[in-house]
Write an enzyme that holds these catalytic residues in place. Structure first.
Site, PDB file in Angstrom:
ATOM      1  N   HIS A   1       0.869  -1.178   0.000  1.00 37.08           N
ATOM      2  CA  HIS A   1       0.000   0.000   0.000  1.00 37.08           C
ATOM      3  C   HIS A   1       0.906   1.227   0.000  1.00 37.08           C
ATOM      4  O   HIS A   1       1.649   1.434   0.952  1.00 37.08           O
ATOM      5  CB  HIS A   1      -0.911  -0.005   1.229  1.00 37.08           C
TER       6      HIS A   1
ATOM      7  N   HIS B   1       0.869   3.877   8.189  1.00 38.69           N
ATOM      8  CA  HIS B   1      -0.056   4.822   8.829  1.00 38.69           C
ATOM      9  C   HIS B   1       0.801   5.830   9.573  1.00 38.69           C
ATOM     10  O   HIS B   1       1.704   5.440  10.309  1.00 38.69           O
ATOM     11  CB  HIS B   1      -0.977   4.104   9.832  1.00 38.69           C
TER      12      HIS B   1
ATOM     13  N   ASN C   1      -4.651  -6.554   9.834  1.00 45.46           N
ATOM     14  CA  ASN C   1      -5.838  -7.158   9.249  1.00 45.46           C
ATOM     15  C   ASN C   1      -5.421  -8.046   8.080  1.00 45.46           C
ATOM     16  O   ASN C   1      -4.899  -7.522   7.097  1.00 45.46           O
ATOM     17  CB  ASN C   1      -6.767  -6.035   8.766  1.00 45.46           C
TER      18      ASN C   1
ATOM     19  N   ASP D   1       2.330  -6.845   2.434  1.00 44.99           N
ATOM     20  CA  ASP D   1       1.162  -6.072   2.881  1.00 44.99           C
ATOM     21  C   ASP D   1       1.616  -4.805   3.627  1.00 44.99           C
ATOM     22  O   ASP D   1       1.041  -4.417   4.647  1.00 44.99           O
ATOM     23  CB  ASP D   1       0.217  -6.909   3.762  1.00 44.99           C
TER      24      ASP D   1
ATOM     25  N   ASN E   1      -6.652   0.565  -2.978  1.00 46.94           N
ATOM     26  CA  ASN E   1      -7.506   1.279  -2.008  1.00 46.94           C
ATOM     27  C   ASN E   1      -6.950   2.655  -1.643  1.00 46.94           C
ATOM     28  O   ASN E   1      -6.663   2.959  -0.487  1.00 46.94           O
ATOM     29  CB  ASN E   1      -7.748   0.427  -0.753  1.00 46.94           C
TER      30      ASN E   1
ATOM     31  N   HIS F   1      -2.756 -12.360   1.969  1.00 46.61           N
ATOM     32  CA  HIS F   1      -2.455 -12.533   3.409  1.00 46.61           C
ATOM     33  C   HIS F   1      -3.239 -13.635   4.139  1.00 46.61           C
ATOM     34  O   HIS F   1      -4.038 -13.363   5.016  1.00 46.61           O
ATOM     35  CB  HIS F   1      -2.591 -11.192   4.156  1.00 46.61           C
TER      36      HIS F   1
ATOM     37  N   ARG G   1      -0.331   4.345  -0.587  1.00 47.03           N
ATOM     38  CA  ARG G   1      -1.164   5.439  -0.033  1.00 47.03           C
ATOM     39  C   ARG G   1      -1.383   6.644  -0.938  1.00 47.03           C
ATOM     40  O   ARG G   1      -2.098   7.557  -0.567  1.00 47.03           O
ATOM     41  CB  ARG G   1      -0.589   5.917   1.311  1.00 47.03           C
TER      42      ARG G   1
ATOM     43  N   ASP H   1      -8.669  -5.010  -2.202  1.00 46.79           N
ATOM     44  CA  ASP H   1      -7.962  -5.301  -0.949  1.00 46.79           C
ATOM     45  C   ASP H   1      -8.179  -4.236   0.119  1.00 46.79           C
ATOM     46  O   ASP H   1      -8.163  -3.040  -0.167  1.00 46.79           O
ATOM     47  CB  ASP H   1      -6.461  -5.447  -1.194  1.00 46.79           C
TER      48      ASP H   1
HETATM   49 ZN    ZN Z   1      -3.560  -5.234   2.012  1.00 41.87          ZN
END
Ligand code: ZN
Length: 433
Positions: free
Chosen positions: A71, A318, A287, A314, A103, A241, A73, A161
């Site tokens: 990710h 953050h 997650n 994954d 995402n 995952h 972002r 995802d």
């Molecule tokens: Zn993911």
């Protein structure tokens, strides 16, 4: 020598131990690089040549690592990561290719977002970037994106995802459409009606800690549904995952039946369990959640016998502010691109759980095969993407060496053995460690 190397268009890398994932060998060899490609490999420590020589004596040289689940972002959450910082962390971790998830905000449900990401990556120039398109518009689970337009723009897979495509009919149509275009669908398997409100794995520790749990069945029900839809449609399905022993069994049975399914596991699901949440470290909230020791055992076994095809990070950055809240409100996910190899080498290879050549394979040729990407081998038909590692160097991962914009990881200040020193990207050397 590696410190002083100036890029050349033709040269030899000599003295290294080479990891050939195809023949599963790890032995001394030298690589002739010409205009960004591997021209030739000789299985000798040194070569007699007039060309410049990159002296890799004492290092391990592997195909460039490939992460099929990251990710980055951007767009939308640039305060946590950007394409530039995420791929810099990837390069520092030995990755020459990264696949980013859809995402973002806006989601990757339109060709313009794909092009935006590719432009950003070109400007950053850290490693190769492949883009995943969203299965549904806005990741809302209702209307399927325009897969053919996304494919024309260059996506390599489809995924919502972060979210499960809840409606089975929508998922069925998506798989049918994706199959026609020969695009794999990567599924985030989690039945939200069972997972909602959960903070960690449901079991002994969730009861003990008084945190609401996410049962293994939340994942397994979703894996079972998607396997059955993959069988129905014939579409290639990749399970992201995988975290439970039950999922492993479902995937094993599906593969035996010939269903076109593949799977990945993250470094943290292989090395961390739910007992570690006892100190409420928000960085351990992920997650799917960290599971039990028995699940870890099943995941390791599945990696060895091929039920799980590859390792993917994954990487989920953050920023500090969003994680500085109570455990209940902290967003799930941890960063992982820069530490993946060293973390797994230290915990799985040095303990004797996994052979070094297999770790390399699970991070190179195996993920490339899953999504049909270039690279991952020392083959001369591929660009010269390579990773250079000092397998004996000890180092500590901390804020000073971290290249990501975020530092959400339980591995801060952890000491590792095995350090990535740099990568060759199409024959161009980039020192990172
Ligand atoms: Zn993911």
């Amino acid at each position: 020598m590696i410190n002083k190397w100036k890029n050349k268009s033709e040269f030899w890398i000599a003295g290294a131990k080479l990891a050939d994932t195809v023949t599963r060998t790890l032995k001394a060899g030298s690589i002739h690089i010409k205009r960004g490609r591997i021209e030739e490999i000789v299985w000798k420590k040194s070569v007699d040549t007039d060309l410049p020589v990159f002296d890799a004596e004492g290092y391990l040289v592997t195909p460039g690592f490939i992460d099929i689940h990251s990710h980055l972002r951007e767009p939308g959450y640039e305060e946590s990561e950007t394409v530039a910082t995420g791929t810099a962390a990837a390069a520092a971790g030995g990755y020459t290719s990264v696949v980013c998830m859809a995402n973002t905000d806006p989601a990757v449900d339109d060709p313009s977002v794909v092009r935006y990401l590719m432009d950003k990556n070109k400007a950053a120039g850290q490693c190769r970037l492949y883009v995943t398109g969203a299965v549904t518009k806005g990741l809302e689970g209702r209307d399927i994106s325009e897969f053919h337009l996304l494919k024309e723009a260059g996506i390599v897979a489809l995924s919502d995802d972060g979210k499960f495509v809840e409606n089975a009919k929508v998922m069925r149509s998506a798989l049918e459409y994706a199959r026609m275009l020969e695009l794999p669908i990567v599924s985030h398997c989690e039945d939200p009606s069972l997972a909602r409100g959960g903070l960690m794995n449901e079991g002994y520790y969730s009861t003990k800690l008084g945190l609401s749990g996410i049962p293994a069945e939340s994942e397994e029900i979703a894996v079972a549904r998607d396997i059955s839809l993959a069988e129905l449609t014939g579409c290639r399905l990749h399970i992201a995952h995988v975290s439970t022993s039950g999922s492993v069994q479902l995937i094993k049975d599906a593969k035996k039946k010939g269903v076109p399914v593949t799977a990945e596991v993250t470094p943290h699901h292989l090395t961390m369990d739910d007992s570690m949440l006892e100190d409420y470290d928000r960085n351990l909230k992920v997650n799917p959640p960290l599971r039990t020791q028995q699940d870890i055992k099943a995941l390791k076994k599945a990696l060895k016998n091929g039920t799980i095809d590859c390792i993917a990070t994954d990487h989920a950055p953050h920023n500090e502010i969003s994680k500085q809240v109570e455990f209940n409100f902290a967003p799930p996910g941890m960063i992982g691109l820069q530490t993946a190899f060293s973390h797994l080498y230290t915990e799985l290879v040095m303990s004797g759980d996994l052979e070094l050549i297999d770790l390399v394979r699970l991070m190179t040729s195996a993920p490339a095969e899953v999504l049909g990407l270039a690279g991952g081998t020392l083959n001369s038909t591929e660009p010269a993407d390579l990773t250079v590692i000092d397998i004996d160097e000890e180092w500590t991962f901390n804020g000073e060496v971290n290249k990501s914009k975020s530092m959400n990881t339980p591995l801060a200040d952890r000491k590792f053995k095995g350090r990535v020193k740099g990568i060759f990207l199409a024959g161009k050397w980039k020192r990172t460690g």
